[in-house]
Enzyme design. Structure first.
Site, short mmCIF file in Angstrom:
data_model
loop_
_atom_site.label_atom_id
_atom_site.label_comp_id
_atom_site.label_asym_id
_atom_site.label_seq_id
_atom_site.Cartn_x
_atom_site.Cartn_y
_atom_site.Cartn_z
N LYS A 9 0.82 -1.22 0.00
CA LYS A 9 0.00 0.00 0.00
C LYS A 9 0.86 1.27 0.00
CE LYS A 9 -4.00 -2.18 2.18
NZ LYS A 9 -5.12 -1.99 3.15
N TYR A 49 -12.40 -2.65 -4.19
CA TYR A 49 -12.93 -2.83 -2.83
C TYR A 49 -14.46 -2.82 -2.80
CZ TYR A 49 -8.40 -2.38 -0.37
OH TYR A 49 -7.14 -2.59 0.15
N ASN A 112 -2.15 0.22 6.67
CA ASN A 112 -1.70 -1.07 7.22
C ASN A 112 -0.76 -1.83 6.27
OD1 ASN A 112 -3.65 -1.91 5.44
ND2 ASN A 112 -4.70 -3.28 6.86
N HIS A 115 -2.14 -5.57 1.62
CA HIS A 115 -3.45 -6.21 1.47
C HIS A 115 -3.22 -7.64 1.01
CE1 HIS A 115 -7.49 -7.11 0.00
NE2 HIS A 115 -6.89 -7.62 -1.06
N GLU A 126 -9.49 -10.78 -7.55
CA GLU A 126 -8.47 -9.73 -7.38
C GLU A 126 -7.32 -9.89 -8.37
OE1 GLU A 126 -7.59 -9.78 -3.17
OE2 GLU A 126 -9.53 -8.87 -2.69
#
Ligand code: CMP
Length: 138
Positions: A9, A49, A112, A115, A126
């Site tokens: 990320k 998402y 975070n 993913h 995905e």
């Protein structure tokens, strides 16, 4: 051989952690079979998402994912989906076990660092959302 999908990320890319995270992936026996560094657009992040679209954090999450480049990855090993989730650690780094990527690198629940797909069907979605079959070289 099972494949999973991952994103490094914006917070991790911004802090020059790509190499350290790839080292953990390869060091834990995964083989990287596809990889690219891109800047997501908001519609692309929203589509990715979409399962979270009714959640209160959807707007912040999708906008955050467009704040800087990300690294998109497909990698494989036996039981890759579960193994990658264990290596990442809990979604919230405050709850993550010692030695996990999120415990060691993540900033908070939104930033975070990584993913990972949570199941076979989401991994298939995905992977195909970002990679064509000719870009995945086992
Ligand atoms: P990720 O694995 O990318 O999947 C959805 C993301 O939403 C998650 O990691 C978190 O970064 C983010 N997020 C923000 N708030 C929450 C929340 N309350 N619960 C779960 N995920 C959240």
């Amino acid at each position: 051989m099972e494949k999973t999908f991952a994103i490094i990320k914006p917070d991790a890319v911004e802090r020059n952690l790509i190499g350290k995270i790839l080292e953990r992936i390869e060091g834990n026996g995964f083989r990287i079979v596809a990889m690219k560094r891109v800047l997501l657009t908001l519609p692309v992040a929203q589509g990715f998402y979409h399962v979270h679209k009714e959640r209160p954090f959807f707007k912040d999450l999708t906008e955050y994912m467009c704040t800087g480049p990300v690294v998109l990855l497909v990698f494989e090993k036996e039981g890759a989906i579960k193994a990658w989730r264990e290596l990442m650690g809990a979604t919230n780094p405050a709850d993550a076990d010692a030695g996990t990527i999120r415990k060691d690198f993540a900033i908070d629940l939104e930033k975070n660092s990584v993913h990972g797909s949570d199941a076979r069907d989401t991994a298939a979605f995905e992977i195909s959302y970002f990679f064509s079959q000719t870009e995945i070289l086992s």
